[in-house]
Design an enzyme around this catalytic site. Structure first.
Site, PDB file in Angstrom:
ATOM      1  N   SER A  13    -110.969  -5.679 -17.127  1.00 50.58           N
ATOM      2  CA  SER A  13    -111.284  -6.701 -16.792  1.00 50.58           C
ATOM      3  C   SER A  13    -111.213  -7.941 -17.673  1.00 50.58           C
ATOM      4  CB  SER A  13    -112.718  -6.666 -16.516  1.00 50.58           C
ATOM      5  OG  SER A  13    -113.259  -7.892 -16.002  1.00 50.58           O
ATOM      6  N   ASP A  78    -114.426  -4.834  -8.613  1.00 55.77           N
ATOM      7  CA  ASP A  78    -114.164  -6.093  -7.957  1.00 55.77           C
ATOM      8  C   ASP A  78    -115.465  -6.496  -7.267  1.00 55.77           C
ATOM      9  OD1 ASP A  78    -111.403  -7.576  -7.219  1.00 55.77           O
ATOM     10  OD2 ASP A  78    -112.492  -7.160  -5.515  1.00 55.77           O
ATOM     11  N   SER A  79    -115.809  -7.893  -7.085  1.00 58.43           N
ATOM     12  CA  SER A  79    -117.162  -7.890  -6.739  1.00 58.43           C
ATOM     13  C   SER A  79    -116.836  -9.620  -6.266  1.00 58.43           C
ATOM     14  CB  SER A  79    -118.078  -7.932  -8.118  1.00 58.43           C
ATOM     15  OG  SER A  79    -117.520  -8.584  -9.116  1.00 58.43           O
ATOM     16  N   PHE A 159    -123.482 -15.485 -15.075  1.00 56.07           N
ATOM     17  CA  PHE A 159    -122.275 -16.082 -14.922  1.00 56.07           C
ATOM     18  C   PHE A 159    -121.930 -16.283 -13.528  1.00 56.07           C
ATOM     19  CE2 PHE A 159    -119.819 -12.545 -13.437  1.00 56.07           C
ATOM     20  CZ  PHE A 159    -120.440 -11.537 -13.451  1.00 56.07           C
ATOM     21  N   ASP A 162    -124.415 -17.116 -10.066  1.00 51.07           N
ATOM     22  CA  ASP A 162    -125.739 -16.706 -10.216  1.00 51.07           C
ATOM     23  C   ASP A 162    -126.758 -18.007 -10.183  1.00 51.07           C
ATOM     24  OD1 ASP A 162    -125.318 -13.905 -10.925  1.00 51.07           O
ATOM     25  OD2 ASP A 162    -125.291 -14.295 -12.971  1.00 51.07           O
ATOM     26  N   ARG A 188    -124.218  -4.934  -9.437  1.00 50.24           N
ATOM     27  CA  ARG A 188    -123.411  -4.182 -10.447  1.00 50.24           C
ATOM     28  C   ARG A 188    -124.257  -3.187 -10.913  1.00 50.24           C
ATOM     29  NH1 ARG A 188    -121.708  -8.504 -12.261  1.00 50.24           N
ATOM     30  NH2 ARG A 188    -119.789  -8.255 -11.168  1.00 50.24           N
TER      31      ARG A 188
HETATM   32  P1  ITT Z   1    -111.322  -9.343 -13.236  1.00 54.73           P
HETATM   33  O1  ITT Z   1    -110.639  -9.062 -12.056  1.00 54.73           O
HETATM   34  O2  ITT Z   1    -110.516  -9.631 -14.544  1.00 54.73           O
HETATM   35  O3  ITT Z   1    -112.469  -8.137 -13.506  1.00 54.73           O
HETATM   36  P2  ITT Z   1    -112.489 -11.323 -11.831  1.00 54.73           P
HETATM   37  O4  ITT Z   1    -113.619 -12.733 -12.284  1.00 54.73           O
HETATM   38  O5  ITT Z   1    -111.257 -12.207 -11.320  1.00 54.73           O
HETATM   39  O6  ITT Z   1    -112.158 -10.578 -13.220  1.00 54.73           O
HETATM   40  P3  ITT Z   1    -113.066 -10.496  -9.183  1.00 54.73           P
HETATM   41  O7  ITT Z   1    -111.655 -10.551  -8.614  1.00 54.73           O
HETATM   42  O8  ITT Z   1    -113.811  -9.381  -9.116  1.00 54.73           O
HETATM   43  O9  ITT Z   1    -113.022 -10.548 -11.014  1.00 54.73           O
HETATM   44  O10 ITT Z   1    -114.026 -11.570  -8.831  1.00 54.73           O
HETATM   45  C1  ITT Z   1    -115.377 -11.570  -9.158  1.00 54.73           C
HETATM   46  C2  ITT Z   1    -116.148 -13.144  -8.965  1.00 54.73           C
HETATM   47  O11 ITT Z   1    -117.159 -12.870  -8.133  1.00 54.73           O
HETATM   48  C3  ITT Z   1    -116.454 -13.665 -10.163  1.00 54.73           C
HETATM   49  O12 ITT Z   1    -115.293 -14.002 -11.058  1.00 54.73           O
HETATM   50  C4  ITT Z   1    -117.782 -14.261 -10.217  1.00 54.73           C
HETATM   51  O13 ITT Z   1    -117.122 -15.507  -9.471  1.00 54.73           O
HETATM   52  C5  ITT Z   1    -118.265 -13.506  -8.827  1.00 54.73           C
HETATM   53  N1  ITT Z   1    -119.253 -12.646  -9.365  1.00 54.73           N
HETATM   54  C6  ITT Z   1    -119.297 -11.427  -9.059  1.00 54.73           C
HETATM   55  N2  ITT Z   1    -120.389 -10.535  -9.722  1.00 54.73           N
HETATM   56  C7  ITT Z   1    -121.002 -11.630 -10.021  1.00 54.73           C
HETATM   57  C8  ITT Z   1    -122.136 -11.888 -10.505  1.00 54.73           C
HETATM   58  O14 ITT Z   1    -123.165 -10.760 -10.955  1.00 54.73           O
HETATM   59  N3  ITT Z   1    -122.927 -12.915 -10.643  1.00 54.73           N
HETATM   60  C9  ITT Z   1    -122.353 -14.164 -10.284  1.00 54.73           C
HETATM   61  N4  ITT Z   1    -120.916 -13.972  -9.815  1.00 54.73           N
HETATM   62  C10 ITT Z   1    -120.484 -13.023  -9.683  1.00 54.73           C
END
Ligand code: ITT
Length: 204
Positions: A13, A78-79, A159, A162, A188
């Site tokens: 990530s 992925d979230s 982040f 949130d 998470r």
């Molecule tokens: P990686 O693929 O490199 O891990 P990414 O930010 O592109 O980083 P994702 O494609 O999984 O990852 O997108 C997840 C997005 O969802 C993340 O950038 C946030 O905008 C949001 N997100 C996920 N978990 C969160 C959290 O705990 N709090 C706030 N926003 C969250």
């Protein structure tokens, strides 16, 4: 089988918010950050699970060829935020939502402006983790937290989205709540607890 004690895992990530949370949520795992010179990992799937697996398998293949230190496996996350009034969006596109607006405070304002007047504000955060041991098939595990969207962003913690997420049963957003509270109920945190139980159960 655990090769290193503690278990040593590469986190596939580039999201520093995720990296910080994993270090706090998985204190018994040594987390190796994805190197700055490693490639971007494609995530072209329609579902969280597809993207988590794609990232973990891509990162494992790269690590097997180029990794600078021995590890037990590769972890990917992925979230995203799924808003009912937006048909589950931005969902898997959460990181790519409103690409013309790099700052999250602006993305958040656009997202709130997309909600129709009087719309139901229920939403959930979803996290799918994919763990790929170096020499065994990968698996996925997920966690989610129900909640609703605040009327405006509040708080500076955490982040991403949130500052607008009110977890069910709380009057404060993840941006306002202390990290310990987020870590007691977040998507998470739940996925990490399930991952840790499974790793222990399998003696990995
Ligand atoms: P990686 O693929 O490199 O891990 P990414 O930010 O592109 O980083 P994702 O494609 O999984 O990852 O997108 C997840 C997005 O969802 C993340 O950038 C946030 O905008 C949001 N997100 C996920 N978990 C969160 C959290 O705990 N709090 C706030 N926003 C969250």
């Amino acid at each position: 089988m655990i090769v290193h004690s503690p278990l040593k895992v590469v986190l596939a990530s580039r999201n520093v918010g995720k990296l910080r949370e994993f270090a706090e949520l998985l204190p018994d795992i040594q987390v190796v950050p994805w190197p700055a010179d490693a490639p971007e990992l494609p995530e072209t799937g329609a579902f969280f699970q597809d993207n988590a697996l794609q990232k973990a398998e891509g990162a494992r293949a790269w690590w097997l060829a180029h990794g600078t230190e021995p590890v037990d496996g590769v972890l990917a996350d992925d979230s995203g935020l799924c808003v009912d009034a937006l048909w589950g969006g931005p969902g898997v596109l959460s990181a790519r939502f409103a690409p013309d607006l790099p700052a999250y405070r602006d993305k958040i304002r656009r997202l709130l402006a997309m909600l129709p007047e009087g719309a139901v504000r229920t939403a959930r955060f979803v996290c799918v983790l994919a763990y790929a041991p170096l020499q065994a098939p990968p698996f996925t595990i997920s966690g989610s937290v129900e909640g609703s969207l605040a009327l405006e962003p509040r708080g500076e913690s955490g982040f991403g989205y949130d500052p607008i997420f009110l977890p069910e049963g709380h009057d404060h957003t993840f941006g306002e709540l202390p990290a310990e509270t987020k870590h007691s109920l977040s998507h998470r945190a739940r996925a990490c607890q399930a991952l840790w139980r499974r790793l222990l159960g399998e003696g990995m």
